[in-house]
Design an enzyme around this catalytic site. Sequence first.
Site, PDB file in Angstrom:
ATOM      1  CB  ALA A 170      -0.824  -0.115   1.166  1.00 47.56           C
ATOM      2  CG  ASP A 171       3.586   2.865   3.331  1.00 47.66           C
ATOM      3  OD1 ASP A 171       2.864   3.669   3.408  1.00 47.66           O
ATOM      4  OD2 ASP A 171       4.191   2.196   4.177  1.00 47.66           O
ATOM      5  CB  SER A 172       5.482   0.465  -2.662  1.00 50.47           C
ATOM      6  OG  SER A 172       6.653   0.415  -1.631  1.00 50.47           O
TER       7      SER A 172
END
Length: 397
Positions: A170-172
């Site tokens: 999700a972050d990337s």
Amino acid sequence: MTSAARCPALSHLRVLDLTRVRAGPTCCRVLADFGADVIKIEAPDGIDPNESMSGARLGYDMQNLHRNKRSLTLNLKKAEGLAVFLKLVATADVVVENYRPDVKERLGIGYEALRAINPRIILASISGFGQDGPYQKRAGFDQIAQGMGGLMWITGLPDQGPVRAGIAVADSTAGLYAATGILVALAEREKSGLGQWVQTSLLEAQIAICDFQAARYLVDGVVPPQAGNDHPYSTPMGVMQTSDGFINIGVGGDGQWQSLCQALELPGLATHPAYATPDDRFRNRPALMQLLAPFFLGDSSANLLAKLERHSVPAGPIYHMDEVFADPQVRHLGIAQTVHHPLRGDIALVGQPVGLSRTPASIRTAIPDKGEHSDAVLAEAGLRGDEIAALRQNGVI
């Protein structure tokens, strides 16, 4: 060691990077690698109680996330610090932040405040759950988004319980979507002359990257189950154990099925009525995989991969990370790129996975020391030496 040349593609852009941890830094890394002047704005020591969330500055993660950037220390909670930031906004192209949505408003750096100073400014905001709505003020972390975005119930073996992916999906992904939004806004600015507010969140990014699994529910009402290492609907496609390890095979259409049977010297299986069509093979997957297993267990990974390649059956090894970077194709692609750090020496970082024929990305410098470029950046903004000294004396920088 000679530094790589700066990519000219985005060298005309200045980006003010207010981000930390992963999603925001990932976004800014894309812009920096393609030549933008990315100024990483950090709080002076002792100001940010959560600074340790980003990890050790000399560690592998910070090195990989913050290459090609300049560092300016600035205390935005002080009026003098805010004034300096807004002075920088006046000539910047992009501001990227991943505070909780209400924080930038409290600091006085929301989109309306920035637009009043510079109508061409593009503000990119990355949050956990969105800039408004019932979860607006919740803190967002990658694993929480993996759970809420559906990934953890489609990852892992059937009946295993929820399983997180081994990377910060999700972050990337949110960082990459933010970079895409910024580039779209920059392209549109060429026509309108105006900036705009780009927004994404970990939750939206996680749902979007689930792609066909999310569409499977939206279109057909099917809640995708955990399928382990098997493909959700194609068979045989997944992990096969060999005499000395594991390999992946990917058999999609009927032509590849026929080729697999030829490679394994199983001509009768190719015409067996239970496995004649993709639907037949999927319906009878447990029996088919059990039937194929001995033919893989009886040979080595290398022999099987060579045999499958001769018959044009998609297949590949399953590597540990050291094996990844030893692979001849990975070496040929050059995704591991070397840069010099004054304390760690020459280190290899993960390069951009997209190539441009005239203006490729480059890794030129390692992560800067905190505040390494404060004097230079402020001088470029028109501050005199005595004014910079006063800011330092007052704990603003």
